[in-house]
Scaffold this motif. Structure first.
Motif, mmCIF file in Angstrom:
data_model
loop_
_atom_site.group_PDB
_atom_site.id
_atom_site.type_symbol
_atom_site.label_atom_id
_atom_site.label_comp_id
_atom_site.label_asym_id
_atom_site.label_seq_id
_atom_site.Cartn_x
_atom_site.Cartn_y
_atom_site.Cartn_z
ATOM 1 N N TYR A 37 0.854 -1.172 0.000
ATOM 2 C CA TYR A 37 0.000 0.000 0.000
ATOM 3 C C TYR A 37 0.894 1.227 0.000
ATOM 4 O O TYR A 37 2.115 1.118 0.154
ATOM 5 C CB TYR A 37 -0.968 0.005 1.195
ATOM 6 N N ILE A 38 0.320 2.397 -0.185
ATOM 7 C CA ILE A 38 1.120 3.623 -0.233
ATOM 8 C C ILE A 38 1.283 4.175 1.176
ATOM 9 O O ILE A 38 0.306 4.470 1.854
ATOM 10 C CB ILE A 38 0.466 4.667 -1.158
ATOM 11 N N VAL A 44 10.679 7.306 -1.620
ATOM 12 C CA VAL A 44 10.158 7.254 -2.980
ATOM 13 C C VAL A 44 11.151 6.510 -3.882
ATOM 14 O O VAL A 44 12.358 6.698 -3.779
ATOM 15 C CB VAL A 44 9.914 8.683 -3.517
ATOM 16 N N ALA A 45 10.633 5.661 -4.773
ATOM 17 C CA ALA A 45 11.467 4.939 -5.743
ATOM 18 C C ALA A 45 11.525 5.729 -7.043
ATOM 19 O O ALA A 45 10.710 6.621 -7.285
ATOM 20 C CB ALA A 45 10.886 3.553 -5.998
ATOM 21 N N ARG A 52 9.253 1.242 -16.272
ATOM 22 C CA ARG A 52 9.870 0.429 -17.327
ATOM 23 C C ARG A 52 9.904 -1.044 -16.938
ATOM 24 O O ARG A 52 9.547 -1.916 -17.731
ATOM 25 C CB ARG A 52 11.293 0.919 -17.617
ATOM 26 N N ILE A 53 10.316 -1.325 -15.713
ATOM 27 C CA ILE A 53 10.443 -2.712 -15.264
ATOM 28 C C ILE A 53 9.073 -3.369 -15.134
ATOM 29 O O ILE A 53 8.862 -4.487 -15.601
ATOM 30 C CB ILE A 53 11.243 -2.787 -13.951
ATOM 31 N N VAL A 54 8.117 -2.683 -14.524
ATOM 32 C CA VAL A 54 6.776 -3.258 -14.363
ATOM 33 C C VAL A 54 6.122 -3.455 -15.732
ATOM 34 O O VAL A 54 5.422 -4.446 -15.951
ATOM 35 C CB VAL A 54 5.900 -2.410 -13.416
ATOM 36 N N MET A 78 2.151 2.431 -10.007
ATOM 37 C CA MET A 78 2.961 3.009 -11.086
ATOM 38 C C MET A 78 3.163 4.523 -10.939
ATOM 39 O O MET A 78 4.179 5.047 -11.341
ATOM 40 C CB MET A 78 2.318 2.716 -12.442
ATOM 41 N N HIS A 79 2.191 5.221 -10.378
ATOM 42 C CA HIS A 79 2.275 6.679 -10.314
ATOM 43 C C HIS A 79 2.884 7.200 -9.019
ATOM 44 O O HIS A 79 3.269 8.359 -8.955
ATOM 45 C CB HIS A 79 0.891 7.292 -10.534
ATOM 46 N N GLN A 80 2.993 6.342 -8.001
ATOM 47 C CA GLN A 80 3.589 6.757 -6.734
ATOM 48 C C GLN A 80 4.395 5.606 -6.127
ATOM 49 O O GLN A 80 4.131 5.202 -5.001
ATOM 50 C CB GLN A 80 2.502 7.178 -5.747
ATOM 51 N N PRO A 81 5.375 5.054 -6.848
ATOM 52 C CA PRO A 81 6.108 3.914 -6.292
ATOM 53 C C PRO A 81 6.990 4.311 -5.115
ATOM 54 O O PRO A 81 7.634 5.362 -5.139
ATOM 55 C CB PRO A 81 6.943 3.429 -7.472
ATOM 56 N N ARG A 82 6.972 3.484 -4.120
ATOM 57 C CA ARG A 82 7.826 3.658 -2.946
ATOM 58 C C ARG A 82 8.884 2.557 -2.963
ATOM 59 O O ARG A 82 8.787 1.592 -3.712
ATOM 60 C CB ARG A 82 7.000 3.580 -1.653
#
Length: 163
Positions: A37-38, A44-45, A52-54, A78-82
């Protein structure tokens, strides 16, 4: 005898591209009972690298039903990867390292019986409490389609989630 669809070369090229050819393989694509979860305060990643990887994992999931659900889980961020999301992605990649020869086998069987299996995880997401539903279908004993999807609304019971 049958047709075996495998993307071993794609996986090995992918591992080389991201510098993980020598990584230690993982036994499972995700840590058992791991909930993603966020977390607002989490590190932040790199969003571009994550996407690209996902994206490549989504492509692989078409012939690797064993990772399809887990790729669906990590693709929600995808828009807020941690960083803990990226760690889950690395785990999927390490699993692929150990199972690069996996794929989908289509065999000739003496029947064309259709079977569909459905399940729902009621309120399983910690962040928004939405349920995840999934199914897979077999025709003649061969896997022909599968899907896992987070429901749009929060359900109030397991019966409602499965309906």
């Amino acid at each position: 005898m049958g047709i075996f669809i495998c993307q071993k070369k794609y996986i090995l090229d992918f591992l080389a591209e991201i510098g993980m050819v020598d990584c230690k393989p993982a036994d499972t694509p995700m840590i058992p009972n791991q909930r993603l979860y966020i977390e607002d305060k989490a590190k932040v990643a790199d969003q571009g690298q994550y996407q690209r990887i996902v994206g490549k994992l989504i492509y692989l999931a078409h012939t690797r039903p064993d990772i399809a659900h887990f790729v669906g889980v990590v693709s929600q961020f995808m828009h807020q990867p941690r960083q803990h999301h990226m760690d889950a992605v690395w785990r999927i990649i390490r699993y692929l390292k150990g199972t690069a020869g996996g794929g989908v086998l289509f065999q000739k069987n003496n029947h064309v019986e259709a079977q569909i299996f459905i399940d729902t995880c009621y309120g399983g997401e910690k962040g928004d409490r939405k349920s995840t539903s999934g199914y897979f279908a077999l025709v003649g004993g061969n896997l022909v389609t599968w899907k896992s999807k987070k429901q749009k609304v929060v359900t109030l019971s397991s019966d409602e989630a499965e309906f």
